[in-house]
Motif scaffolding. Sequence first.
Motif, PDB file in Angstrom:
ATOM      1  N   ILE A  62       0.667  -1.308  -0.022  1.00 42.64           N
ATOM      2  CA  ILE A  62      -0.088  -0.002  -0.077  1.00 42.64           C
ATOM      3  C   ILE A  62       0.789   1.165  -0.003  1.00 42.64           C
ATOM      4  N   GLY A  63       0.510   2.184  -0.841  1.00 43.32           N
ATOM      5  CA  GLY A  63       1.515   3.327  -1.055  1.00 43.32           C
ATOM      6  C   GLY A  63       0.834   4.588  -0.536  1.00 43.32           C
ATOM      7  N   LYS A  64       1.409   5.841  -0.661  1.00 42.49           N
ATOM      8  CA  LYS A  64       0.821   6.968  -0.172  1.00 42.49           C
ATOM      9  C   LYS A  64      -0.547   7.476  -1.005  1.00 42.49           C
ATOM     10  N   PRO A  65      -1.411   7.909  -0.253  1.00 44.59           N
ATOM     11  CA  PRO A  65      -2.859   8.278  -1.110  1.00 44.59           C
ATOM     12  C   PRO A  65      -2.773   9.516  -1.651  1.00 44.59           C
ATOM     13  N   THR A  66      -3.572   9.630  -2.629  1.00 44.89           N
ATOM     14  CA  THR A  66      -3.819  10.833  -3.164  1.00 44.89           C
ATOM     15  C   THR A  66      -5.044  11.396  -3.120  1.00 44.89           C
ATOM     16  N   ARG A  67      -5.380  12.666  -2.924  1.00 45.67           N
ATOM     17  CA  ARG A  67      -6.743  13.270  -2.450  1.00 45.67           C
ATOM     18  C   ARG A  67      -7.331  13.718  -3.926  1.00 45.67           C
TER      19      ARG A  67
END
Length: 637
Positions: free
Chosen positions: A476-481
Motif C-alpha cells: 500500500i502506498g501514499k494516497p492522493t486526494r
Amino acid sequence: MLDGALVYRESFFAGLRPDPLLTVSEWADEHRLLSQKASAEPGRWRTDRTPYLREIMDTLSPSSPIQSVVFMKGAQVGGTEAGNNWMGYVVHNTPGPMMLVQPSLDIAKRLSKQRIAPMIEEMPVLRELIAPSRERDSGNTMLVKEFPGGVLIMTGANSAAGLRSMPVRFLFLDEIDAYPSDIDGEGDPVKLAEKRTTTFVRKKIFKVSTPTIKDMSRVEKEYEASDKRRYFVPCPHCGNMDWMRWKNIKWENSDPTTAALACEGCGTLIEERYKTSMLAKGEWRATCEGDGKTAGFHLSSLYSPIGWKSWADIVAEWLEAKGDPPLLKTFVNTVLAETWEEEYSARVGADGLAERCEEYELMSVPAGGLVLTAGVDVQDNRIEVVVRAWGKDEESWLVNYVQIYGDPSKQEIWNQVDNLLLQEYKHSNGKKMKARVAMLDSGGHFTHEVYVFCRPRRKRNVLAGKGQSQPGKPAIGKPTRQDINYRSQTLKRGVELWPIGTDTIKSVIYGRLKNSDPAGAGIYHWPIGLTNEYFKQLTAEKQVTNYVNGFAKRIWKKKDGARNEALDCEVYAYAALQYLYTRVNRATIWQQLEKILHGEIQAKEEDTPDSEPNSPANNPRKIVRPGRRGGNFVKSW
C-alpha cells in the motif's frame, strides 16, 4: 636533461613485456592488506582462509586462457574482496584500462570511499602508484584512479555515458542482478559494458552477483552458459567428494546449534568443526562442458569460513523465514545463492486448497481472529466481497464471501454492499465483530461510483484503492486526494485514492497458500461449506515470463477463461490490513487488538469529518487544532 628518445624507448619495450607469471592469489598473499575501516578481519590477506577463492582469482590471472569469469554467490563468502584483489593486481602487475561497474553511481561512489580508498591507503605498492587525491593533477578522483600504464574507471549501470567512456581491457561487473534492464533506451548495461572490451584480445571480464528471480537473473543466465563449476569437499569420515547441499543440513528439535552436514556417501553427520580442513582439501569441478573461454562458479553461504556465517546461523535464518515468502526469497537468494522461482509459490491447485477447509462455519470468527478487514471487487454485473479475520503474525481466517449481482451504476446494489460491511460476526468468545477497514477496487468502469460510496464513509475506514501491477511496488502506498472545492483547492478530508501493489500482494498470498501447516504465521484458513468456485478463482493466476524488447519481465497472468474475482478480493482485504499498519505501531498492534477483544480497551469509530473542515461552506468558525487526529488509531475505533 630529459632524453625523450630514451623515455619513448623504455615505454615501447615496457609495452612489449609479457604479463608476469604471478597469479592473482599469489599476489594477494604477498601484498594485500585488509583495512580496519572496511574489513572484519583486518591485516594481511590469506587465501587459505577462503581456499575456494583461489581458483576464481587465478582464472583472472593473465596465465589463464579464461576470458570471462562468472561468480554466482551467497553472502559472506568473500566474493567482493576477490574482485578487489584483482583490481590491486591489475594496478600493480598488469597495468591497463579497467572499469568497475556498480548497480548505480551512488553505490560506485560509496564503494570508492569505503573500500577502494582504504585499500590504496593501507598498501604501499598501490600508494606508490596512485597519487593522493589532494594533490593537484593527481589523476585521483572519487571515480577515476590513474596509475602508470592504466586507469581505473568506476561507474554505475544507470549511467550510459559512464559505460561508453572508453575501451577497457579489464571489466569488473559487480552485483549484475541489480542492474536496470535498460539504460536510457540504449539496451542492457552489461552488453554495453562488454562492448568496451572488444578491441582487446587478452581481455578479462568478471561478473559477480547474488541471484534474484528465476528467468530474470543475469548471473544465473551467465552461469548456465558456462562450465558450471561446483566446489567439492571431502567427507572427513569416508573421503567421499561432494558439494555442499542445503538439503543435507540436518538439525534436531528446531535447535540451530545442532546443525550438521549429512554425507552423501556414508550418511554420517559432519560437524562444522571439520569445515576448515574440508575447504582446504576441496577442489572446483566443472559439471558440464563449457566453451573454454567462460568459467562459472557457484558457491552458497554453506561454505562461509568458521567465524563468518555458521551453519547454525543459516538454520536460524531458515526457521525465521519459513512460511514467509519475502524472507524466504531473501534466504534462497543470499544464502543458498539460488534463484527464487515465483511459480513454485504459485503452483497451488483449487482442489488441494478445498481439501484444507476446517471445522468452523462461514459467518463466524475463530479464536485466533483479532480484527476483520474486507476486500471489495467491482465488476460490470456484480460486486464481490471477502471478509477475512486476521490474527497474530497475519494468520487469517475467511469469515464471509459474497457475490452481489446487479448494476453497480444503481444505488440498490451499493445499499446491499453497505449493509454487508456493517454486518456483525460472532467471535468464538461470544463477542460481535465487524469489518474495521474495507478496501474497494476503484479501477474499471465504476470509479465514480466507488468514490461516491467511499466519500461519506471515510470515518468507517471505507477506502478506495487502485491496483498497480508493477513488480516492486509496496503493498500500500501514499494516497492522493481526489476531491476539490469550488476554488479548485484539494479537500484534505475528501475521498483518498490508495495505490495498491497488487503484484506484491499476490506474491505474498500465493507463497502463503503453498504452506499447508495447520497453524502459524501467515497461514490461510477456510471454513467448511465454501464452494469450489471460490478456490478456482483464488488460484486463477500464475506468474509468467514475458519478453519486452528482448528483456525478461515477470507478470501475473490469468488462466485462459478463468475468473479471478476472489483473488482480487483477497488482495484488497490484505491491503486493508496494511492500512491498519499505517495507523498504529506495528510492534504492538496484535497486543492492542487482543486487549480490545477482551474488553481491556474500548474501541470506537474514528472521528473523521465527512467533508473538508476548513471549507467556508461547512463551518467557517471551526478551529482545527494541530494534532487533531493524533494518538492511538486502534483505541480510536
